[in-house]
Design an enzyme around this catalytic site. Structure first.
Site, PDB file in Angstrom:
ATOM      1  N   LEU A   1      11.714   4.643  -7.540  1.00 22.28           N
ATOM      2  CA  LEU A   1      10.270   4.530  -7.323  1.00 22.28           C
ATOM      3  C   LEU A   1       9.631   5.888  -7.038  1.00 22.28           C
ATOM      4  O   LEU A   1       8.427   6.066  -7.230  1.00 22.28           O
ATOM      5  CB  LEU A   1       9.994   3.563  -6.158  1.00 22.28           C
ATOM      6  CG  LEU A   1       8.574   3.005  -6.034  1.00 22.28           C
ATOM      7  CD1 LEU A   1       8.131   2.345  -7.333  1.00 22.28           C
ATOM      8  CD2 LEU A   1       8.484   2.006  -4.893  1.00 22.28           C
TER       9      LEU A   1
ATOM     10  N   GLU B   1       0.823  -1.212   0.000  1.00 22.39           N
ATOM     11  CA  GLU B   1       0.000   0.000   0.000  1.00 22.39           C
ATOM     12  C   GLU B   1       0.856   1.261   0.000  1.00 22.39           C
ATOM     13  O   GLU B   1       0.545   2.232  -0.670  1.00 22.39           O
ATOM     14  CB  GLU B   1      -0.959   0.004   1.193  1.00 22.39           C
ATOM     15  CG  GLU B   1      -2.069  -1.036   1.114  1.00 22.39           C
ATOM     16  CD  GLU B   1      -2.953  -0.876  -0.114  1.00 22.39           C
ATOM     17  OE1 GLU B   1      -2.911   0.174  -0.763  1.00 22.39           O
ATOM     18  OE2 GLU B   1      -3.700  -1.820  -0.423  1.00 22.39           O
TER      19      GLU B   1
ATOM     20  N   TYR C   1      -6.130   6.999   3.576  1.00 28.66           N
ATOM     21  CA  TYR C   1      -6.299   5.886   2.644  1.00 28.66           C
ATOM     22  C   TYR C   1      -5.626   4.611   3.139  1.00 28.66           C
ATOM     23  O   TYR C   1      -6.243   3.552   3.225  1.00 28.66           O
ATOM     24  CB  TYR C   1      -5.774   6.226   1.234  1.00 28.66           C
ATOM     25  CG  TYR C   1      -5.585   4.955   0.466  1.00 28.66           C
ATOM     26  CD1 TYR C   1      -6.697   4.270  -0.031  1.00 28.66           C
ATOM     27  CD2 TYR C   1      -4.337   4.349   0.346  1.00 28.66           C
ATOM     28  CE1 TYR C   1      -6.562   3.046  -0.661  1.00 28.66           C
ATOM     29  CE2 TYR C   1      -4.188   3.135  -0.279  1.00 28.66           C
ATOM     30  CZ  TYR C   1      -5.299   2.491  -0.779  1.00 28.66           C
ATOM     31  OH  TYR C   1      -5.167   1.280  -1.372  1.00 28.66           O
TER      32      TYR C   1
ATOM     33  N   CYS D   1     -19.433  -3.163 -17.143  1.00 30.93           N
ATOM     34  CA  CYS D   1     -19.396  -2.811 -15.724  1.00 30.93           C
ATOM     35  C   CYS D   1     -20.533  -3.484 -14.948  1.00 30.93           C
ATOM     36  O   CYS D   1     -21.701  -3.387 -15.332  1.00 30.93           O
ATOM     37  CB  CYS D   1     -19.481  -1.299 -15.552  1.00 30.93           C
ATOM     38  SG  CYS D   1     -19.440  -0.788 -13.816  1.00 30.93           S
TER      39      CYS D   1
ATOM     40  N   ASP E   1      -9.582   5.879  -2.579  1.00 30.10           N
ATOM     41  CA  ASP E   1      -8.389   6.282  -3.319  1.00 30.10           C
ATOM     42  C   ASP E   1      -8.834   6.886  -4.653  1.00 30.10           C
ATOM     43  O   ASP E   1     -10.018   7.108  -4.870  1.00 30.10           O
ATOM     44  CB  ASP E   1      -7.472   5.079  -3.552  1.00 30.10           C
ATOM     45  CG  ASP E   1      -7.997   4.191  -4.659  1.00 30.10           C
ATOM     46  OD1 ASP E   1      -9.228   4.047  -4.753  1.00 30.10           O
ATOM     47  OD2 ASP E   1      -7.205   3.651  -5.438  1.00 30.10           O
TER      48      ASP E   1
END
Length: 378
Positions: free
Chosen positions: A93, A50, A133, A213, A151
């Site tokens: 990163l 995460e 989050y 969807c 998010d």
DNA sequence: AATGCGGGGGC
DNA sequence: GCCCCAGCATT
């Protein structure tokens, strides 16, 4: 009100059913099938992934996650790791404060929580690098808590489901409420991951695949407007240009002179080659005083790099310097890094670009950014 | 509420 | 080129 709740519960059931059939297989994820056989995700893996995934794509994270899991298999291992080694492993990163906070968080978990992550949103959010989050995501996915996970993906899905006209970020409280209302008591972690997978693969920013969807029958934007225009967002500012110079000093053995940046701020705690300050003025030339050694410096083009809030153009200079050469100025905390180990240093991408501009074969095995052939810094 | 903070991929 | 990405910390 009861109708709204029922509707939300129905949509959540559809979403979970879709997730069972279409979820992505990710290195840190326990699939619904394995979860049904009693497997549980490792909270350390969930937390690590995460944090890496903050503002970063799944594709970019995969290799870094595997590397960290190999180098530091448990949070206790990370807690006692050398911070410099963590920065090296994180290099490339981006958002390097995440790496510094990752280390601090691991230390806090080991020191203050007996090596186990807190299981509540509140407890998690008190740790370094864990905000709204990440606290909700870890609580839901690792500890099966009914947390409202919001998010960028979920913001998009929710804004379309309800055709929310309020622009972000003002709309976040309303969105959080709607997610909380939709989050099921059973399998909240899979629900959160399902919403994010939906946003990543179906409810995409451009050309969403509404026909595929599972929630299309619940989507107000699809019924009454153009889903692609959601979420509404405030206009963004333009990026200023900054310029500077970088100096790549090489000794007879091919070693490059490096130094460490300040711990805080841009590229904090990362490694760099010497250079000028990066200024918004294009006319000034302060490259003289920034040269680390007296030498026959020769201009070898320029590189360009785009950061979050400005664009940088660096003119690159190189010289062969004897290791015993007198340094210009004082207080340098630099060192000579052998060519063979250059690629393993905590060099952010902009610095790899600068070095590659001066030394075309400085980085092997694809670690080398594309060489840029620009001739001037303006 | 606004700003600083990386890098890469998609179109 | 522009937009976005499983955001957080600080002011």
């Amino acid at each position: 009100m009861m109708t709204t709740i029922s509707k939300a519960a129905g949509a959540a059931a559809l979403l979970l059913s879709w997730y069972d059939r279409h979820h992505r297989d990710l290195p840190w994820r326990i699939s619904p099938v394995m979860a049904a056989r009693g497997m549980h995700p490792d909270p350390y893996h969930i937390w690590l992934s995460e944090v890496m995934l903050q503002q970063t794509t799944v594709q970019a994270v995969k290799a870094y996650f595997e590397k960290f899991r190999r180098l530091w298999p448990t949070v206790a291992d990370l807690a006692v790791a050398d911070t410099e080694e963590v920065m090296k492993a994180w290099a490339g990163l981006g958002y390097y404060a995440r790496a510094r906070n990752l280390k601090k968080c691991a230390e806090a978990v080991a020191r203050d929580h007996g090596g186990r992550f807190p299981e509540t949103e509140e407890g998690l959010k008190a740790l370094p690098g864990i905000g709204d989050y990440t606290a909700a995501a870890v609580a839901a996915i690792a500890f099966n808590r009914q947390s409202a996970v919001l998010d960028g993906n979920v913001e998009r899905v929710i804004s379309r489901l309800h055709a929310i006209e309020t622009p972000l970020p003002a709309a976040k409280p309303q969105m959080r409420m709607l997610v909380a209302e939709m989050t099921p008591q059973d399998r909240p972690g899979d629900f959160a991951q399902g919403m994010m997978d939906l946003g990543a693969t179906i409810c995409t920013p451009k050309r969403p695949a509404c026909a595929l969807c599972p929630l299309n029958d619940h989507c107000l934007a699809l019924k009454t407007a153009d889903p692609e225009t959601f979420p509404r967002k405030a206009a963004k500012k333009d990026k200023p240009l900054r310029v500077g110079a970088a100096f790549v000093a090489v000794d007879q053995s091919g070693a490059v002179y490096l130094r460490k940046r300040a711990e805080t701020g841009l590229l904090g705690g990362m490694t760099e080659v010497p250079g000028t300050a990066w200024t918004s003025r294009v006319d000034g030339d302060n490259s003289i005083e920034a040269k680390p050694f007296p030498a026959q410096w020769h201009a070898c083009g320029a590189i360009s790099h785009v950061f979050t809030h400005f664009e940088l153009r660096l003119s690159v200079h190189s010289a062969t310097v004897a290791r015993s050469a007198q340094m210009i100025g004082s207080g340098e905390n630099g060192w000579w890094e052998p060519a063979e180990t250059l690629g393993a240093q905590a060099l952010p991408t902009v610095m790899k670009k600068a070095i590659a501009q001066a030394i075309p074969h400085a980085f092997k095995d694809g670690a080398e950014p594309k060489r840029q052939v620009r001739k001037t810094a303006t």
